[in-house]
Design a protein around this motif. Sequence first.
Motif, PDB file in Angstrom:
ATOM      1  N   GLU A 367       0.428  -1.286  -0.212  1.00  0.00           N
ATOM      2  CA  GLU A 367      -0.191  -0.147  -0.357  1.00  0.00           C
ATOM      3  C   GLU A 367       0.759   1.027  -0.066  1.00  0.00           C
ATOM      4  OE1 GLU A 367      -1.638   1.153   4.010  1.00  0.00           O
ATOM      5  OE2 GLU A 367      -1.754  -1.200   4.043  1.00  0.00           O
ATOM      6  N   LYS A 381      -1.584  -0.358  -9.234  1.00  0.00           N
ATOM      7  CA  LYS A 381      -2.511  -1.216  -8.911  1.00  0.00           C
ATOM      8  C   LYS A 381      -3.843  -1.035  -9.143  1.00  0.00           C
ATOM      9  CE  LYS A 381      -0.298   0.212  -4.758  1.00  0.00           C
ATOM     10  NZ  LYS A 381       0.002   0.834  -3.787  1.00  0.00           N
ATOM     11  N   GLN A 386      -5.436  -1.792  -2.713  1.00  0.00           N
ATOM     12  CA  GLN A 386      -3.672  -1.366  -2.009  1.00  0.00           C
ATOM     13  C   GLN A 386      -3.090  -2.248  -2.569  1.00  0.00           C
ATOM     14  OE1 GLN A 386      -3.267   1.058   0.001  1.00  0.00           O
ATOM     15  NE2 GLN A 386      -5.684   2.147  -0.836  1.00  0.00           N
ATOM     16  N   GLN A 387      -3.136  -3.679  -3.111  1.00  0.00           N
ATOM     17  CA  GLN A 387      -1.780  -4.489  -3.293  1.00  0.00           C
ATOM     18  C   GLN A 387      -2.260  -5.028  -4.706  1.00  0.00           C
ATOM     19  OE1 GLN A 387      -3.415  -7.587  -1.198  1.00  0.00           O
ATOM     20  NE2 GLN A 387      -3.091  -7.048   0.120  1.00  0.00           N
TER      21      GLN A 387
END
Length: 399
Positions: A367, A381, A386-387
């Motif tokens: 993140e 992303k 967030q990944q």
Amino acid sequence: MTSATLQAIRYQRGSLEILDQLLLPHQTKYIPINSLELGHDAIKTMKVRGAPAIAIVAALTLAVVLVQSSTSSSLSTAEQAKQFIEESLGYLKTSRPTAVNLFDAAHKLAAGVRAKAKADGATGQDVVQKYLELAERMLEEDVKDNMNIGRFGAEFILKVWKGSEDLRVITHCNTGSLATAGYGTALGIIRSLASQKHLTHAYCTETRPYNQGSRLTAYELVFEQIPSTLITDSMASALLAQHPDKIAAIVVGADRVAANGDTANKIGTYQLAITARYHNVPFIVAAPSTSVDLNIASGKEIHIEVRPEVEVTTLRGPVVDLDSIKKDSSDVEFKKTGEGDVVAETIAVAARGIGVWNPSFDVTPAELISAIVTEKGVVLKDDGVQQFGMKAFLSGESI
């Protein structure tokens, strides 16, 4: 900027020399690697370091040993050669447990050797020859991959950069020619920006406790005449605050990237990512795809190597001639022996008896990472996610 780059690995079939990075930047010395034990020791003691370089040196160490042992009766059959290679790679893997590139290289080399050994009529010499071809190809491809990383990373920074023409970049640890087969990953991006005349200045952290930044990255930047400044690890936030419109990015390397993008890199990387987020500066990880470990879901599964306490409590370097110290200058003279060699000593810098925790790496959560640059392109992303989808990216699927 000079077009010349450092050559940390010198290889010809049957011969391997590495630049002893423990002696840099004050002494340039190449040491021969002609046994598995010497290769293991060079990696473990960090005479060579950097995830890509570790993998290449391990592969080439075994290549040299195989050439030297090519006439040995113990390698006469395909099965004997395969077993020796697999056992040797297993031993070399124990030198540094965190750098996934070493494990990835060993896996690919072993797989290629096993396939050759199964071929009808294969001899021990055939298996050895196959290994040599695979190891030498890794050396060539690493340089090509690094140049692609540099190009993709520079393009990304220029795309997202909204500041003035005064473009500056911060980097941590060493990720240049000394950490790879040549050119570099994060430092390759800096090198690419400089070659295109876009980079105004580079800042490198000293990277305590092993000082890869002050010893190695600074050495490369000076060697290549890239305008640069050395800062201590604790100065990065103050630097970002002082130059809010000039720092285009913080660019770091990686020893291992999890499937979700969590990244293990030299200790101190995590805190740089935090300050980058606070100051709204892109935080970019540069690494070959071989640094991505799809077998682990997140950084929680990454084994972190803890190194000896003495690395924190002592420092080693040349003895300075005190009379040569000048105010506001980094140039000093070193004491030398009668033969002209630099006199080096180890000194204590901490209170005796104090406890020490010395992890070699930390894990930066995905993140906090803006982009991951590989030789295949830039991984981003999706909005609101967030990944990173590292598996999808490496397989060529849309993410």
